[in-house]
Write an enzyme that holds these catalytic residues in place. Sequence first.
Site, PDB file in Angstrom:
ATOM      1  CE  LYS A  83     -71.239  17.634   7.299  1.00 32.81           C
ATOM      2  NZ  LYS A  83     -70.458  18.232   6.178  1.00 32.81           N
ATOM      3  CB  SER A 158     -67.882  15.333   5.375  1.00 30.19           C
ATOM      4  OG  SER A 158     -68.317  16.686   5.294  1.00 30.19           O
ATOM      5  CB  SER A 182     -68.835  18.107   2.486  1.00 23.95           C
ATOM      6  OG  SER A 182     -67.646  17.416   2.731  1.00 23.95           O
TER       7      SER A 182
HETATM    8  N1  GLN Z   1     -63.559  15.638   1.038  1.00 18.94           N
HETATM    9  C1  GLN Z   1     -63.057  16.957   1.227  1.00 18.94           C
HETATM   10  C2  GLN Z   1     -62.147  16.967   2.429  1.00 18.94           C
HETATM   11  O1  GLN Z   1     -61.976  15.963   3.009  1.00 18.94           O
HETATM   12  C3  GLN Z   1     -64.171  17.920   1.393  1.00 18.94           C
HETATM   13  C4  GLN Z   1     -64.765  17.891   2.746  1.00 18.94           C
HETATM   14  C5  GLN Z   1     -65.829  18.922   2.937  1.00 18.94           C
HETATM   15  O2  GLN Z   1     -66.313  19.537   1.988  1.00 18.94           O
HETATM   16  N2  GLN Z   1     -66.190  19.131   4.180  1.00 18.94           N
HETATM   17  O3  GLN Z   1     -61.624  17.964   2.805  1.00 18.94           O
END
Ligand code: GLN
Length: 490
Positions: A83, A158, A182
Amino acid sequence: MSAIITDPNRLTIHEAHELLKTRQISSVELTRTCLERIQQVEPKVSALVTVTNELALSQAEKADELIASGDLSPLTGIPVLIKDNMCTKGVRTTCSSKMLENFIPPYDATVVEKLNEAGAVTIGKANMDEFAMGSSTENSALFPTHNPWDLERVPGGSSGGPAVGVAASEAIYALGSDTGGSIRQPAGFCSVTGMKPTYGRVSRYGLVAFVSSLDQIGPLTRDVTDCALVLNTIAGYDPRDSTSVPYPVPDYTQCLATGLDGIRIGVPKEYFVEGRQAEVAAAIRAAISKLEELGARVDWEVSLPHTPYALAAYYMIVPSEASANLARYDGVKYGFSYPETDNMWEALEKTRQYGFGPEVKRRIMLGTYALSAGYYDAWYLKAQKVRTLIRQEFDQAFEKFDALITPTSPTVPFRIGDKVDDPLQMYLSDVCTLPINIAGVPAISIPAGFAEGLPIGMQIIGKPFSEETILKIAYAFEQATDWHKQKPNI
Ligand code: GLN
């Protein structure tokens, strides 16, 4: 080359390892197969920010030398995607943000260092929501990523890029990060396996900080055995991360086939309430029944009454910590710097105005507000108290159960564009995953069905440092079902 290689869709880490070990394929061949596949599918899915052709081939050559000398570990010579929020020495690390579009780190994240020591082949850096803020990868400042099961739909976020890379066979596995879901949510949306380890199990050193008290790195793989193999390599204490925990790392593959006798599973009813897609709830109930058949004892009526407050607490804590962490992007130290002024304040303001996208700005503003004098007690402190209550509730549940099981997401993957203009709707797509980060416990998402051709993920949650237990439950389910073998037609 063996017949199996012509269909890279089918290769897991452990299968590739066998082929490498028995010299039916070389790492260079395997790497080329992935690079060709990337050329073929990338125009459709847009999962990658950077393809590291040269690095991958030179690492593959080295891996082949190791293999020839008999000195190979389970990950040696196998292509991985990282990532794009994990630092890779000499390789651009963008966080899918204009702010870091040209940032080339001078060091490797600990997890990358560990993969390199294991002889892994880094094939590219994968797309994500900017600074890991989002649930669909539409917040990437570079481009959106498409779900290989339906190109009109989001892959989740994400870690959308890493999940798609694995689902669409651009690489054999990937590393993602998980702050509120994410890894697990995109794993569920793309029908791959994804694990968020216990907070502190895997070093965060070299992971671009989003919410330091919640962030955790973990594997995205094609099956549960692969997940265990990757965790074996990346887990462990790191003196450079003060929140990493000095517990020994077991061999996570040893527990996999030990069966479900005596395993107690709880099904928290708050995760099956109104607003959740009926087909998703039905598929997860069927999956839990399967585990019951396999020997687990299931209590279908568990209650975690603070669950409805998790989302609000999360979206108070997350912007607060993020606003502090992102203060470092001032146009001076690294990253984008607004060039056309010699006024320091103007430079700072314009750097942040042009460098950050709308979701990042929204969170910085919310967080700055929540932390300001006079509001701190009412908002941030209260959220931290709710966090403690949620943690305690999980602790109590784990006195009675070895694992809790829920859907990974309330729905199947939604259409690209459907939620971008409605942040609250977008936030709700992590309603099943974010309480787990708040509690700091481990959880895995595995493929558990489809509704109208779209993937459904099952989330298995364990007590702190009980990765072995959730892996073995996941493994038993996987051995008894075929969901993980279905591949998108792309
Ligand atoms: N969708 C969640 C957020 O926007 C989780 C994001 C993540 O786990 N990095 O914070």
